[in-house]
Design an enzyme around this catalytic site. Structure first.
Site, PDB file in Angstrom:
ATOM      1  N   LYS A 112       0.827  -1.211   0.000  1.00 29.48           N
ATOM      2  CA  LYS A 112       0.000   0.000   0.000  1.00 29.48           C
ATOM      3  C   LYS A 112       0.859   1.258   0.000  1.00 29.48           C
ATOM      4  O   LYS A 112       0.635   2.188  -0.769  1.00 29.48           O
ATOM      5  CB  LYS A 112      -0.933  -0.009   1.214  1.00 29.48           C
ATOM      6  CG  LYS A 112      -1.885   1.176   1.265  1.00 29.48           C
ATOM      7  CD  LYS A 112      -2.740   1.176   2.515  1.00 29.48           C
ATOM      8  CE  LYS A 112      -3.718   0.032   2.557  1.00 29.48           C
ATOM      9  NZ  LYS A 112      -4.628   0.124   3.734  1.00 29.48           N
ATOM     10  N   GLU A 129      10.082  -5.889   3.867  1.00 26.29           N
ATOM     11  CA  GLU A 129      10.316  -7.184   3.222  1.00 26.29           C
ATOM     12  C   GLU A 129       9.939  -7.135   1.749  1.00 26.29           C
ATOM     13  O   GLU A 129      10.665  -7.651   0.881  1.00 26.29           O
ATOM     14  CB  GLU A 129       9.513  -8.282   3.934  1.00 26.29           C
ATOM     15  CG  GLU A 129       9.849  -8.485   5.392  1.00 26.29           C
ATOM     16  CD  GLU A 129       8.990  -7.639   6.324  1.00 26.29           C
ATOM     17  OE1 GLU A 129       8.906  -7.999   7.507  1.00 26.29           O
ATOM     18  OE2 GLU A 129       8.404  -6.628   5.869  1.00 26.29           O
ATOM     19  N   GLY A 173      -5.177  -5.061   5.570  1.00 24.73           N
ATOM     20  CA  GLY A 173      -4.388  -6.014   4.793  1.00 24.73           C
ATOM     21  C   GLY A 173      -4.973  -7.412   4.756  1.00 24.73           C
ATOM     22  O   GLY A 173      -5.053  -8.046   3.695  1.00 24.73           O
ATOM     23  N   ARG A 174      -5.411  -7.910   5.903  1.00 25.44           N
ATOM     24  CA  ARG A 174      -5.925  -9.283   5.941  1.00 25.44           C
ATOM     25  C   ARG A 174      -7.355  -9.387   5.413  1.00 25.44           C
ATOM     26  O   ARG A 174      -7.910 -10.482   5.368  1.00 25.44           O
ATOM     27  CB  ARG A 174      -5.810  -9.834   7.359  1.00 25.44           C
ATOM     28  CG  ARG A 174      -6.465  -8.991   8.428  1.00 25.44           C
ATOM     29  CD  ARG A 174      -6.010  -9.439   9.822  1.00 25.44           C
ATOM     30  NE  ARG A 174      -6.519  -8.612  10.896  1.00 25.44           N
ATOM     31  CZ  ARG A 174      -5.962  -7.463  11.291  1.00 25.44           C
ATOM     32  NH1 ARG A 174      -4.904  -6.998  10.665  1.00 25.44           N
ATOM     33  NH2 ARG A 174      -6.468  -6.779  12.305  1.00 25.44           N
ATOM     34  N   GLU A 212      -4.288 -12.264  14.092  1.00 28.88           N
ATOM     35  CA  GLU A 212      -3.882 -10.862  14.013  1.00 28.88           C
ATOM     36  C   GLU A 212      -5.043  -9.946  14.375  1.00 28.88           C
ATOM     37  O   GLU A 212      -4.844  -8.859  14.923  1.00 28.88           O
ATOM     38  CB  GLU A 212      -3.356 -10.529  12.613  1.00 28.88           C
ATOM     39  CG  GLU A 212      -2.637  -9.188  12.541  1.00 28.88           C
ATOM     40  CD  GLU A 212      -1.829  -9.011  11.266  1.00 28.88           C
ATOM     41  OE1 GLU A 212      -0.665  -9.453  11.234  1.00 28.88           O
ATOM     42  OE2 GLU A 212      -2.373  -8.462  10.288  1.00 28.88           O
ATOM     43  N   HIS A 231      -2.547 -38.431   9.782  1.00 28.67           N
ATOM     44  CA  HIS A 231      -1.336 -39.225   9.986  1.00 28.67           C
ATOM     45  C   HIS A 231      -0.220 -38.393  10.603  1.00 28.67           C
ATOM     46  O   HIS A 231       0.940 -38.809  10.583  1.00 28.67           O
ATOM     47  CB  HIS A 231      -0.894 -39.835   8.654  1.00 28.67           C
ATOM     48  CG  HIS A 231      -1.876 -40.820   8.114  1.00 28.67           C
ATOM     49  ND1 HIS A 231      -1.848 -42.159   8.426  1.00 28.67           N
ATOM     50  CD2 HIS A 231      -2.959 -40.657   7.320  1.00 28.67           C
ATOM     51  CE1 HIS A 231      -2.848 -42.781   7.828  1.00 28.67           C
ATOM     52  NE2 HIS A 231      -3.543 -41.884   7.150  1.00 28.67           N
ATOM     53  N   LYS A 288       8.568  -4.570  13.921  1.00 28.23           N
ATOM     54  CA  LYS A 288       9.188  -3.941  12.748  1.00 28.23           C
ATOM     55  C   LYS A 288      10.152  -2.828  13.157  1.00 28.23           C
ATOM     56  O   LYS A 288      11.232  -2.668  12.566  1.00 28.23           O
ATOM     57  CB  LYS A 288       8.107  -3.370  11.826  1.00 28.23           C
ATOM     58  CG  LYS A 288       7.294  -4.425  11.082  1.00 28.23           C
ATOM     59  CD  LYS A 288       6.253  -3.749  10.187  1.00 28.23           C
ATOM     60  CE  LYS A 288       5.450  -4.768   9.416  1.00 28.23           C
ATOM     61  NZ  LYS A 288       4.432  -4.125   8.554  1.00 28.23           N
TER      62      LYS A 288
END
Length: 550
Positions: free
Chosen positions: A208, A214, A269-270, A355, A386, A514
């Site tokens: 954004k 990152e 964001g999510r 979050e 399993h 951050k």
């Protein structure tokens, strides 16, 4: 949000008393007593079917949970969200991801302005761009059509489109292969770049602000890799596009302004899959498929907005989760999709729920008096069976499970899907029923075990059962059904945030890490390191610097 914690409500007191009286009840007995139990505790909406009957509940439990929701003003808070009120109080923002999937022409006001036209203007640009890529009209710097789409983002700018592209791969364009890079760890991007043809690769940089550490590190590395092979800056414009709001930074990077697709600060964001962040998905499945995804989510939005709480799927799913978390003290929730293409769905829900609701204070800044979001984890069936289902069946912790399955496969291999569904349904039944000592003894006797062997094996063969689960079914894993499924969990997360009294739409804990990372990065890369940290962190920095210089 509620002015007082839910633990101070009359409904909570009634639920606490009800829990004390009913906590030792057995689900197998409840099913035996009520042949219509499954019908009573199930419902359908927007192409989804939810069976929540395999929970430690009865009609009185549900009645009291609904009373709790109403005492916490759930309906009013839901209406405030849809109306565009600034319910993200710590950031002063509206929460309008639902507006992103509303049909063209459906008015959605924000600060007195209708934002529907702006939303569909961006969708129209995405439509035109995706058509040119998919039809082979957009050509790379050597005149060849695009074959690979690399999305560079992190968090919601990665998990949403990555999850959806995998989930809907059966609907993907045969020429286009999507890839997703998010980790600052160079092993991620470093393993991908040698496999790509730079002349037929399109990079989508999703940030954004166009400053996410990152993302921009990976973007700059991809840019340098591309320019090593195609040194003319003008050629970048054919291979890099941006999803951002920072036009100046995007243009400085070398991306043409017309190839920047914006979104808005009222899109968290999510919750951003439905926005231009979904561009890689539109490239993969086409505008029509993306429109179906939006329509499925919108159908679930309408259900959540209009259905009475007694028949409201997100509300009931959330309230059963409250019952498990805050009364039975179940500390985690396992997500078990019985569909290989939903393999990223548990990770997607980790961000969505943890979050959003992993908070320690209320919206008013007061310390919480009750536990909030459980730990979300899981894997696709039958792999999970399993790996960790032993713990689900016989471990010392009770862990509720959400089973998710499609009734029809998107493959044509005979026999596979019947076996898959058999496993899914059997696991939920086994978790609920368990196996008592008498049943285990009969099984061992039928195997002609000696009396001594039976007594030795018996404790290991007993399953206490009474372990809760929900089952969510859809006819097939289509774009519309995936949209409804994601919207279901979005609204479930919102409902639980209302009950707990937290702001589900900020993430200050992420921001703190951050800040410290930027500080330490400067010390790792600089000529010398300070000693301003604790002894452990100072020692780790020193060890890393020594490794660099050796």
């Amino acid at each position: 949000m509620p002015a007082m914690p839910f633990t101070a409500t009359a409904a909570h007191l009634a639920l606490t008393n009800h829990f004390a009286a009913s906590r030792r009840g057995q689900m197998r007995d409840l099913f035996a007593q009520n042949p219509a139990r499954a019908q009573e505790f199930s419902l359908e909406a927007a192409g989804l079917f939810l069976d929540y009957s395999k929970n430690r509940i009865d009609s009185e439990t549900v009645r009291l949970l609904l009373a709790l929701a109403r005492e916490c003003r759930l309906e009013q808070q839901r209406d405030a969200m849809f109306a565009g009120e600034r319910i993200n109080t710590t950031e002063g923002r509206a929460v309008l991801h639902t507006a992103l999937r509303a049909p063209r022409g459906q008015c959605q006001e924000l600060d007195g302005c209708d934002i529907n036209a702006d939303i569909h203007a961006v969708l129209d640009r995405m439509h035109d761009f995706s058509n040119r890529i998919r039809d082979g009209i957009w050509l790379g710097c050597t005149g060849q059509p695009i074959t690979d789409i690399v999305n560079i983002g992190i968090g919601g700018s990665d998990l949403g489109p990555k999850m959806a592209c995998q989930a809907l791969r059966a609907h993907g364009h045969p020429r286009l292969t999507p890839h997703f890079v998010s980790n600052a760890d160079g092993h991620d991007l470093g393993a991908l770049l040698p496999r790509l043809n730079s002349a037929t690769t399109l990079f989508v940089i999703a940030s954004k602000t166009f400053t996410t550490a990152e993302t921009m590190m990976n973007a700059q590395t991809a840019r340098a890799w591309f320019l090593q092979q195609h040194p003319h800056l003008d050629e970048l414009k054919k291979h890099f596009v941006a999803v951002s709001t920072n036009a100046e930074a995007v243009q400085s990077f070398g991306i043409a302004p017309e190839n920047m697709f914006p979104f808005w600060d009222w899109v968290g964001g999510r919750y951003s899959l439905w926005s231009a962040i979904g561009l890689p998905l539109m490239l993969a499945i086409g505008f029509e498929g993306f429109t179906q995804l939006l329509a499925g989510a919108h159908a679930l939005d309408q259900h959540f907005r209009e259905a009475p709480l007694e028949r409201n799927m997100p509300a009931l799913l959330a309230l059963v989760g409250i019952w498990n978390r805050n009364y039975f003290n179940d500390a985690s929730l396992s997500i078990s999709p019985y569909h290989q293409d939903l393999k990223y769905f548990p990770a997607y829900l980790q961000q969505l729920e943890m979050e959003s609701n992993g908070k320690q204070v209320t919206c008013d800044g007061m310390p919480l008096e009750a536990a909030t979001c459980p730990i979300i984890w899981g894997d696709v069936g039958t792999n999970g069976q399993h790996a960790y289902f032993q713990l689900l069946h016989q471990g010392t912790d009770i862990i509720p499970v959400d089973f998710i399955a499609a009734l029809k496969p998107s493959h044509g291999l005979p026999g596979h899907h019947t076996a898959l569904l058999a496993n899914c349904f059997a696991q939920s039944e086994a978790l609920m029923l368990g196996k008592n000592a008498e049943e285990a003894r009969r099984e061992l006797q039928a195997e002609s075990k000696s009396a001594q062997a039976i007594e030795a094996l018996l404790p290991h063969k007993i399953f206490h059962g009474n372990r809760p689960s929900n089952t969510i079914l859809m006819d097939e894993l289509s774009p519309a059904n995936l949209g409804a499924l994601v919207a279901l969990y979005e609204h479930k997360t919102f409902v639980q945030g209302v009950i707990w009294g937290v702001n589900s739409f900020d993430q200050w804990g992420v921001e703190f890490g951050k800040v410290l990372a930027r500080q330490i990065h400067a010390e790792l890369a600089g000529a010398s390191a300070s000693k301003q940290h604790d002894s452990s962190t100072n020692g780790l920095i020193a060890r890393a610097r020594a490794a660099y210089s050796s």
